[in-house]
Write an enzyme that holds these catalytic residues in place. Structure first.
Site, short mmCIF file in Angstrom:
data_model
loop_
_atom_site.label_atom_id
_atom_site.label_comp_id
_atom_site.label_asym_id
_atom_site.label_seq_id
_atom_site.Cartn_x
_atom_site.Cartn_y
_atom_site.Cartn_z
N GLN A 1 0.83 -1.20 0.00
CA GLN A 1 0.00 0.00 0.00
C GLN A 1 0.87 1.26 0.00
O GLN A 1 0.35 2.36 -0.09
CB GLN A 1 -0.89 0.02 1.25
CG GLN A 1 -2.01 -1.00 1.25
CD GLN A 1 -2.77 -1.02 2.56
OE1 GLN A 1 -2.81 -2.03 3.23
NE2 GLN A 1 -3.39 0.09 2.95
N PHE B 1 -6.19 -3.84 3.22
CA PHE B 1 -6.95 -3.58 4.45
C PHE B 1 -6.06 -3.01 5.56
O PHE B 1 -6.40 -3.14 6.74
CB PHE B 1 -7.67 -4.85 4.93
CG PHE B 1 -8.57 -5.45 3.88
CD1 PHE B 1 -9.71 -4.77 3.46
CD2 PHE B 1 -8.28 -6.67 3.29
CE1 PHE B 1 -10.54 -5.29 2.48
CE2 PHE B 1 -9.10 -7.21 2.31
CZ PHE B 1 -10.23 -6.52 1.90
N GLU C 1 0.37 -1.82 4.68
CA GLU C 1 0.80 -0.42 4.77
C GLU C 1 2.27 -0.36 5.18
O GLU C 1 3.05 0.37 4.61
CB GLU C 1 -0.09 0.33 5.76
CG GLU C 1 0.12 1.83 5.69
CD GLU C 1 -0.84 2.61 6.55
OE1 GLU C 1 -1.96 2.15 6.80
OE2 GLU C 1 -0.45 3.71 7.00
N ARG D 1 -5.54 7.27 17.10
CA ARG D 1 -6.83 7.34 16.39
C ARG D 1 -7.95 6.71 17.21
O ARG D 1 -9.11 7.08 17.08
CB ARG D 1 -6.74 6.71 14.99
CG ARG D 1 -7.97 6.99 14.12
CD ARG D 1 -7.76 6.58 12.66
NE ARG D 1 -7.13 7.63 11.87
CZ ARG D 1 -7.79 8.53 11.14
NH1 ARG D 1 -9.12 8.53 11.08
NH2 ARG D 1 -7.14 9.45 10.46
N ARG E 1 -8.16 -1.42 8.57
CA ARG E 1 -9.38 -0.66 8.26
C ARG E 1 -10.00 0.03 9.50
O ARG E 1 -10.60 -0.62 10.34
CB ARG E 1 -10.41 -1.59 7.63
CG ARG E 1 -11.36 -0.86 6.68
CD ARG E 1 -12.12 -1.87 5.87
NE ARG E 1 -12.82 -1.25 4.74
CZ ARG E 1 -13.39 -1.93 3.77
NH1 ARG E 1 -13.36 -3.24 3.77
NH2 ARG E 1 -14.00 -1.32 2.78
N PHE F 1 -8.08 1.77 11.58
CA PHE F 1 -6.84 2.23 12.19
C PHE F 1 -7.02 2.62 13.66
O PHE F 1 -6.61 3.69 14.09
CB PHE F 1 -6.34 3.44 11.37
CG PHE F 1 -4.87 3.67 11.37
CD1 PHE F 1 -4.03 2.94 10.54
CD2 PHE F 1 -4.29 4.62 12.19
CE1 PHE F 1 -2.66 3.18 10.52
CE2 PHE F 1 -2.93 4.87 12.19
CZ PHE F 1 -2.10 4.15 11.34
N THR G 1 -3.53 11.71 10.55
CA THR G 1 -3.24 12.59 11.69
C THR G 1 -1.79 13.08 11.64
O THR G 1 -1.47 14.09 12.25
CB THR G 1 -3.55 11.90 13.03
OG1 THR G 1 -2.86 10.65 13.07
CG2 THR G 1 -5.04 11.67 13.17
N ALA H 1 -5.92 5.55 5.43
CA ALA H 1 -6.74 6.59 6.07
C ALA H 1 -7.90 7.00 5.17
O ALA H 1 -8.41 8.13 5.28
CB ALA H 1 -5.89 7.80 6.46
N GLU I 1 -12.96 3.34 4.97
CA GLU I 1 -12.97 2.80 6.32
C GLU I 1 -14.24 3.06 7.14
O GLU I 1 -14.67 2.18 7.89
CB GLU I 1 -11.79 3.35 7.11
CG GLU I 1 -10.43 2.94 6.60
CD GLU I 1 -9.33 3.77 7.24
OE1 GLU I 1 -9.25 4.97 6.93
OE2 GLU I 1 -8.58 3.22 8.05
N1 MTE Z 1 -11.47 -2.36 -0.19
C1 MTE Z 1 -10.96 -3.46 -0.77
N2 MTE Z 1 -11.68 -4.10 -1.68
N3 MTE Z 1 -9.72 -3.94 -0.42
C2 MTE Z 1 -8.95 -3.32 0.54
O1 MTE Z 1 -7.84 -3.77 0.83
N4 MTE Z 1 -8.79 -1.45 2.15
C3 MTE Z 1 -9.53 -0.50 2.98
C4 MTE Z 1 -10.53 0.30 2.14
N5 MTE Z 1 -11.29 -0.56 1.28
C5 MTE Z 1 -9.48 -2.15 1.17
C6 MTE Z 1 -10.76 -1.68 0.75
C7 MTE Z 1 -8.69 0.41 3.72
S1 MTE Z 1 -7.97 -0.12 5.16
C8 MTE Z 1 -8.49 1.71 3.31
S2 MTE Z 1 -7.58 2.78 4.24
C9 MTE Z 1 -9.05 2.20 2.06
O2 MTE Z 1 -9.77 1.20 1.35
C10 MTE Z 1 -7.90 2.72 1.19
O3 MTE Z 1 -8.31 3.13 -0.06
P1 MTE Z 1 -8.95 4.57 -0.37
O4 MTE Z 1 -8.19 5.58 0.43
O5 MTE Z 1 -8.74 4.72 -1.82
O6 MTE Z 1 -10.38 4.48 0.04
MO1 MOS Z 2 -6.30 1.61 5.90
S1 MOS Z 2 -6.16 0.74 7.76
O1 MOS Z 2 -5.82 3.16 6.54
O2 MOS Z 2 -4.89 0.98 5.17
#
Ligand code: MTE
Ligand code: MOS
Length: 800
Positions: free
Chosen positions: A233, A264, A268, A346, A378, A380, A478, A547, A749
């Site tokens: 990520q 998810f 990261e 957080r 997800r 955090f 943050t 985030a 999230e």
């Molecule tokens: N959706 C899918 N399908 N797969 C993922 O790994 N990660 C989640 C969310 N949705 C995730 C997901 C997490 S932890 C975050 S922080 C956000 O997607 C990151 O992507 P975005 O900032 O583009 O929403």
């Molecule tokens: Mo999502 S826990 O901020 O990768």
């Protein structure tokens, strides 16, 4: 609809139990022309996902001479390494090299927060069961796996601290500074409150269970160059870590990722280990090397969601108004800091959820333990804070005899009054009350609650419960400096466009949204705009895609790049066709230049001949935000995303099993960039959140060995666990009041928190056992065992 985003979001159709949207207008097959585009453009890789042709790291054509890397893991939770005999490993068939800490040319250090507490390979100390000590490099994965088992390591065991209770008993060593947020005088507030109670809530951790495990492929180049394909990520951090471990400047290391099979949060920071080990193997052998973790190794090695124990003390009145809240939020962080500091911060930022606490003190306790280093997942830490906040609400509801929904509505943030958070940020956009009220009306919460309660009286074995919970989720990193993004857009002479940006695709649809922005601005169809893999060679110095701010940040950077190119094309067209610049507009039927319509490719060819640059980078940084952890004050979030969920469950008192009968969600995605993708995010996040709180359970034995290290022992929600009735709707006519990309809101999230409604619905069902007199204090995960234990506690004793 004339462009992919401008259409107003219509009502989103309810879904029946089959999961099929009734009357949904998803786009038909084939390329979507801008003239007929839907905002619900399908995911750019949808066809490849379902046909199995999307390329993940392990699907890439293997370079000639590719080697495979498998880690050798610690079998003690805390021990000194007395001796390490790897001769048999080296002598095993197919083994080319064995890597230890001594082989690292640069720094044996991959802490993502610069704390120097995370060696890539253990030196003389192991700090958890599963820590990488060495790595085998062999001609095949099978050979490397077999060889890894031949290591003979002698340990001197040290006392291991495995959980929050043990960590506290041993003096409570922390991996990061504790944070304290205060407003008002909490002790005076508690003392003055007419009523007061205290308690504790425990919630478990969670394995990420991305479908694609951690994986990386490294290929050495000329003069110290290293290319790394990593399921990460955070490509920039992976680049930095590889450079650091190999001791070379960042300009020799390139990291690339087309897509992840889920992250998810688990990729990261923790994608760095496989990337660094693959790069180290490539460096030392001069051959390409791949590390693709076996599922068991992945689960044993990598960190998870933090489990928490939260102690709360709350003062309130007979009307259910909260007057003072004092909370300590303790987390099991594992052996190194990783991201535990920001995660526990957080949790504090969300320990108010959507509620105003007049006097408040919140304290974090990021505890060090001899377990996997827990990490981003997800939400955090936010969901853990919110679970604590909702327990406090539930306690007050039972103490006062009020419907929990009324307690929620009485304590929700106001606008202009009762609007200051524990971190002294004013909530300017509170819509939680409206959302809860609308949802309660739409799903007939109050009538159904009354009916369930009546039915429970005549139901000896099956009890039903219902709960409606809100979410308010702060959007922005943050760490303020993370809130920046870059993009690079090329327009070719044939009028086709390539978009690159700093965000990564992990299934969430970020790339699709970025394509839509370029489509809309240039007036092009989706088949004219190509997204490319994310690479540090195109956009440098990026932040993790995390985030939930991927679209907020990168969308604005893409828009910036596109508008710079449009400005140049506009100036050229105005001069070339002799019209005012205002008379040049990029529309789906072509570029309007005064009265003439010029096809986009004609314009780009003409512009090229006139020597106009049609490539641009773009940049964005989030305005208005600041945060000072030393004072516990600031405006850490640009805005909040809101929503509410109502869950109805049935529990079986003979088996402890739960069935989710119905879930209704109303969620605020601002003016959604892509309603179909956003609804998919909400559905998926809800199921993942409900899984965390009801069925996913991590178990370590007394030696600190994770016993739930495969799907055979770790249960994640299956298709059949989805709610029988599942209605998800986006809040209508709700543009973001802040100037975000086309007034949308982040969506990745926040809806994870909707799973909390299920926990509270189960609690409501259990409360029927003593006629709703006591708060069940149901901990999470509410597995069948937990449910039966709680029922045992609540049920009036026979003859007693
Ligand atoms: N959706 C899918 N399908 N797969 C993922 O790994 N990660 C989640 C969310 N949705 C995730 C997901 C997490 S932890 C975050 S922080 C956000 O997607 C990151 O992507 P975005 O900032 O583009 O929403
Ligand atoms: Mo999502 S826990 O901020 O990768």
């Amino acid at each position: 609809m004339s462009d992919p985003m401008s259409a107003e979001s219509g009502p989103v159709p309810a879904r029946d139990a089959s999961g099929l949207a009734r009357g949904a207008s998803l786009p038909a097959d084939g390329p979507i022309v801008a003239g007929g585009a839907s905002r619900s453009l399908r995911h750019e890789s949808a066809a490849m996902h379902v046909s199995g042709s999307a390329t993940y790291i392990d699907d890439m054509p293997e370079p000639k001479g590719l080697l495979h890397v498998v880690p050798g893991l610690s079998t003690r939770a805390h021990a000194r390494i007395l001796s390490m005999d790897l001769d048999a490993v080296r002598a095993a068939p197919g083994v080319v090299r064995v890597l230890t800490a001594a082989d690292i040319p640069g720094h044996n250090q991959i802490s993502p927060v610069g704390k120097n507490d995370e060696p890539l390979l253990a030196e003389d100390l192991v700090s958890y069961y599963g820590q990488p000590i060495f790595a085998v490099v062999a001609e095949t994965r099978a050979a490397a796996r077999r060889a890894a088992r031949l290591a003979r390591i002698e340990y001197e065991e040290l006392p291991a601290i495995l959980d929050i209770a043990q960590a506290r008993a041993a003096g409570g060593a922390l991996v990061w500074r504790a944070l304290e947020m205060t407003r008002g005088d909490v002790l005076a507030g508690l003392a003055a409150a007419p009523r007061r109670l205290s308690g504790q809530v425990t919630m478990g951790g969670q394995e990420h269970f991305y479908l694609e495990g951690q994986a990386a492929l490294a290929q050495p180049g000329e003069e110290g160059e290293m290319r790394v394909w990593s399921s990460t990520q955070h490509p920039t951090e992976t680049q930095h870590m590889v450079a650091h471990v190999l001791d070379r400047p960042s300009n020799l290391v390139t990291t690339e990722i087309r897509r992840m099979g889920g992250g998810f949060g688990g990729k990261e920071s923790q994608a760095n280990t496989p990337a660094c080990l693959a790069a180290l193997a490539a460096e030392l052998t001069g051959r390409a090397a791949k590390m693709r973790l076996d599922r068991d190794d992945d689960m044993v090695m990598t960190g998870k969601r933090h489990d928490f124990v939260v102690e709360y003390d709350v003062g309130f009145d007979d009307d259910g108004r909260i007057l003072a809240v004092d909370m300590v939020l303790a987390a099991r962080c594992g052996w190194s800091a990783d991201l535990s500091g920001p995660v526990t911060d957080r949790a504090l930022f969300h320990a108010d959820n959507a509620y105003y606490y007049p006097d408040v003190r919140l304290r974090s306790e990021p505890l060090k333990t001899n377990t996997q280093s827990n990490t981003a997942y997800r939400g955090f830490g936010g969901p853990q804070g919110i679970v604590a906040a909702e327990r406090v609400i539930e306690e007050v509801a039972f103490a006062t005899g009020l419907d929990p929904l009324d307690v929620r509505l009485r304590n929700v943030y106001g606008t202009g009054t009762r609007d200051l958070t524990p971190y002294h940020m004013t909530v300017e956009d509170s819509i939680a009350a409206e959302i809860m009220e609308q949802l309660a009306r739409d799903c007939a919460y109050r009538d159904r609650r009354a009916a369930l309660r009546a039915a429970n009286r005549d139901s000896p074995f099956v009890r039903r419960g219902i709960a409606l919970t809100p979410v308010k989720f702060g959007i922005s990193f943050t760490a303020t400096h993370y809130n920046q993004a870059g993009a690079l857009v090329h327009v070719y002479t044939d009028g086709s466009v390539q978009v690159n940006h700093g965000g990564t695709e992990m299934g969430q649809g970020l790339h699709t949204k970025m394509v839509q922005i370029a489509m809309r601005e240039f007036g092009l169809a989706s088949d004219r705009v190509r997204i490319t893999a994310t690479t540090t060679g195109k956009v440098p110095n990026t932040s993790a895609t995390a985030a939930s701010s991927g679209a907020d940040l990168n969308g604005m950077a893409v828009l910036d790049a596109v508008r710079r190119i449009k400005d140049r094309l506009t100036a050229f067209a105005a001069g070339h066709w002799n019209v005012a610049p205002e008379a040049v507009r990029f529309l789906p039927d072509g570029v309007h230049v005064g009265e003439t319509i010029v096809p986009f490719p004609d314009l780009t060819r003409a512009a090229y001949l006139a020597r106009v640059s049609m490539s641009s980078s773009g940049f964005y940084k989030t305005p208005k935000i600041s945060w000072n952890p030393d004072t516990g004050r600031g405006r850490p979030f640009y805005y909040f995303a809101y929503g509410a969920a109502c869950a109805e469950v049935a529990i079986d008192l003979l088996t402890g099993e739960t069935r989710i009968e119905r879930v209704d969600i109303l969620h605020d995605a601002g003016r959604s960039l892509n309603p179909a993708i956003d609804i998919g995010q909400i559905e998926g996040a809800f199921v993942q959140g409900a899984g965390w709180l009801t069925m996913e359970e991590l178990v370590w034995d007394s030696a600190g060995r994770l016993r739930t290290h495969a799907p055979s022992t770790y249960k994640i929600p299956a298709c059949s666990d989805r709610p029988r009735i599942f209605n998800v709707a986006l809040l209508e006519a709700a543009p973001n009041r802040e100037d975000t990309i086309f007034r949308s809101k982040a969506v990745g999230e926040p809806p994870f928190v909707h799973g909390v409604a299920v926990l509270h619905a189960i609690s409501d069902a259990l409360a029927s056992l003593d006629s709703y007199r006591t708060c069940p204090r149901l901990d999470a995960p509410a597995t069948p065992e937990t449910i039966l234990r709680t029922a045992e506690r609540l049920r009036p004793r026979a003859g007693g």
